[in-house]
Design an enzyme around this catalytic site. Structure first.
Site, PDB file in Angstrom:
ATOM      1  N   TRP A 242       0.950  -1.098   0.211  1.00 12.97           N
ATOM      2  CA  TRP A 242      -0.020   0.063  -0.015  1.00 12.97           C
ATOM      3  C   TRP A 242       0.947   1.051   0.050  1.00 12.97           C
ATOM      4  O   TRP A 242       2.026   1.351   0.811  1.00 12.97           O
ATOM      5  CB  TRP A 242      -0.867   0.069   1.338  1.00 12.97           C
ATOM      6  CG  TRP A 242      -1.853   0.981   1.363  1.00 12.97           C
ATOM      7  CD1 TRP A 242      -2.585   1.622   0.229  1.00 12.97           C
ATOM      8  CD2 TRP A 242      -1.959   1.866   2.586  1.00 12.97           C
ATOM      9  NE1 TRP A 242      -3.326   2.517   1.046  1.00 12.97           N
ATOM     10  CE2 TRP A 242      -3.068   2.657   2.359  1.00 12.97           C
ATOM     11  CE3 TRP A 242      -1.464   1.861   3.798  1.00 12.97           C
ATOM     12  CZ2 TRP A 242      -3.590   3.890   3.139  1.00 12.97           C
ATOM     13  CZ3 TRP A 242      -1.991   2.697   4.799  1.00 12.97           C
ATOM     14  CH2 TRP A 242      -3.067   3.650   4.584  1.00 12.97           C
TER      15      TRP A 242
ATOM     16  N   ASP B   9      -0.206  -5.063   9.782  1.00  9.53           N
ATOM     17  CA  ASP B   9      -1.322  -4.111   9.273  1.00  9.53           C
ATOM     18  C   ASP B   9      -2.661  -4.981   9.036  1.00  9.53           C
ATOM     19  O   ASP B   9      -2.567  -5.668   8.047  1.00  9.53           O
ATOM     20  CB  ASP B   9      -0.903  -3.478   8.025  1.00  9.53           C
ATOM     21  CG  ASP B   9      -1.878  -2.038   7.536  1.00  9.53           C
ATOM     22  OD1 ASP B   9      -2.863  -2.024   8.206  1.00  9.53           O
ATOM     23  OD2 ASP B   9      -1.496  -1.421   6.781  1.00  9.53           O
TER      24      ASP B   9
ATOM     25  N   LYS C  88     -13.212  -0.732   6.212  1.00  9.49           N
ATOM     26  CA  LYS C  88     -13.731  -1.767   5.291  1.00  9.49           C
ATOM     27  C   LYS C  88     -14.699  -2.650   5.677  1.00  9.49           C
ATOM     28  O   LYS C  88     -15.851  -2.815   5.302  1.00  9.49           O
ATOM     29  CB  LYS C  88     -12.606  -2.664   4.628  1.00  9.49           C
ATOM     30  CG  LYS C  88     -11.296  -1.850   4.146  1.00  9.49           C
ATOM     31  CD  LYS C  88     -11.723  -0.839   3.053  1.00  9.49           C
ATOM     32  CE  LYS C  88     -10.485  -0.328   2.365  1.00  9.49           C
ATOM     33  NZ  LYS C  88      -9.484   0.393   3.090  1.00  9.49           N
TER      34      LYS C  88
END
Length: 409
Positions: A134, A216, A252
């Site tokens: 990312w 993460d 999310k």
């Protein structure tokens, strides 16, 4: 008198937001947005989870809820529920009082607070992130004080899978006390995760080399539809006896993107270290944003702590993850039907929101310019941008791009 600010140069645009803006301004009726990392329903619309709507209505009617400041480290009910969801409520680390959470500004805030803690108080200055990863990982760690950014190999573009030998070799060569950034599940952008045996090997090398795991976790529950399966890697490292930190995001899996709901879980080997660490984290947060927002954290805490609401939420994440899986199957089927050059099995082997398609930069640009299909130039697509109404159009466009620009990597 001249402006002091004339020394400031124009900064580069953030690709994903730039693409989103271009998509919004595009008047073409068949346009498709595969860029932004957010869930979309089968009509291409954002979806507010029904359990979230339900909670927000209840909260609006609850006159006992005030807008007073939260404590610096956040809402206890939320951080405790988050740690429990990540580690499993029966985890010995929780029972022994050596795991705790800090409410943060979503996953990015968790990364930032955790990185600053490791840099300022453990004096760590080297971090490794996967190639690719990312795009914000590098920036967050460098801004937190890390001066030695490095990458470990992850994606093999020939096999469209993990370059596991390369990954292990890079970890074996990492200096002691390097922080290794690991995606807990649904690796962004590739969508390919290590299998359990590979995670075990990663843990072996990290233990041997004295490397520090920083997970993460942006997609727990959203990746496979199963909260426990998506937390396997983190729980395995805890079981192995690692001290670690993990940034959790509820953007999310709760659809709370703009509420910035996040948690930093910290797991230690000694419960006596919790109090000093919390005191230092308090000062890190104090100097950064003083204290976190309450609304989203209250929503998450209420849902995670109520069995009926929790089951309802689990149904929502199963629904979202299964829609993503169906769209993976549909895209692969359409590409095969068209006889598109290449093997497309990787699309269904990948997991989570994203697929690293293997499309080249030139092919991706062709999709944007000629077909009004917006995706990152690395070839990363958000599978949620696909639906039964556009998947055939997207497959035809991919077929066109690959046919027109076959050898250009």
């Amino acid at each position: 008198m001249g402006s002091r600010f004339q020394v400031v140069e124009q900064g580069p645009p953030i690709e994903v937001f730039q693409l989103n803006k271009a998509f919004t301004e595009d008047s073409y009726k068949n346009k498709v947005n595969l860029s932004v990392g957010a869930y979309r329903d089968e009509n291409g619309k954002p979806w507010v989870l029904p359990v979230v709507r339900k909670m927000e209505k209840q909260m609006a009617e609850d006159e006992s809820l005030l807008h007073e400041y939260l404590p610096v480290l956040g809402l206890d009910a939320f951080t405790e529920a988050s740690v429990s969801m990540l580690l499993g409520k029966d985890n010995p680390a929780i029972a022994e009082g050596r795991a705790f959470g800090v409410q943060t500004l979503s996953g990015t805030g968790g990364l930032r607070v955790g990185a600053e803690l490791l840099n300022k108080h453990l004096k760590y200055d080297t971090f490794y992130y996967s190639n690719p990863t990312w795009e914000n990982h590098h920036l967050v760690f460098v801004n937190s004080g890390f001066t030695n950014p490095r990458t470990y190999r992850y994606w093999d573009e020939k096999t469209l899978s993990i370059d596991f030998d390369g990954l292990i070799e890079d970890l074996k060569n990492a200096p002691e006390n390097s922080v290794i950034l690991l995606h807990a599940c649904a690796h962004n952008p590739t969508g390919i995760d290590p299998c359990h045996e590979q995670w075990e090997k990663i843990a072996d090398v990290m233990e041997e080399r004295k490397l520090f795991p920083f997970f993460d976790s942006a997609y727990q529950g959203f990746a496979s539809g199963d909260l426990d399966r998506d937390a396997w890697a983190v729980r395995y490292f805890v079981k192995r006896g690692f001290e670690l930190v993990c940034a959790q995001s509820y953007a999310k899996n709760f659809g709370l993107y703009n509420e910035r709901v996040g948690n930093l879980t910290v797991v230690l080997s000694e419960s006596s270290h919790v109090a000093p660490l919390k005191s230092q984290l308090t000062w890190i947060v104090r100097g950064m944003y003083s204290n976190p927002p309450a609304h989203g954290a209250r929503v998450v805490a209420q849902v995670l702590r109520n069995d009926v609401l929790f089951d309802l939420w689990r149904d929502h994440i199963k629904f979202m993850s299964s829609r993503v899986m169906q769209m993976r199957e549909a895209l692969r089927a359409e590409l095969i039907k068209l006889g598109t050059p290449g093997n497309w099995d990787h699309i269904v082997k990948q997991i989570g929101l994203f697929s690293y398609t293997g499309l080249s930069r030139r092919q991706s640009e062709h999709l944007i310019q000629e077909h009004h299909i917006y995706l990152l130039r690395t070839g990363r697509i958000n599978i949620c941008g696909l639906n039964p109404g556009n998947v055939q159009y997207v497959a035809r466009a991919i077929n066109d791009a690959i046919t027109k620009f076959p050898t250009d990597q």
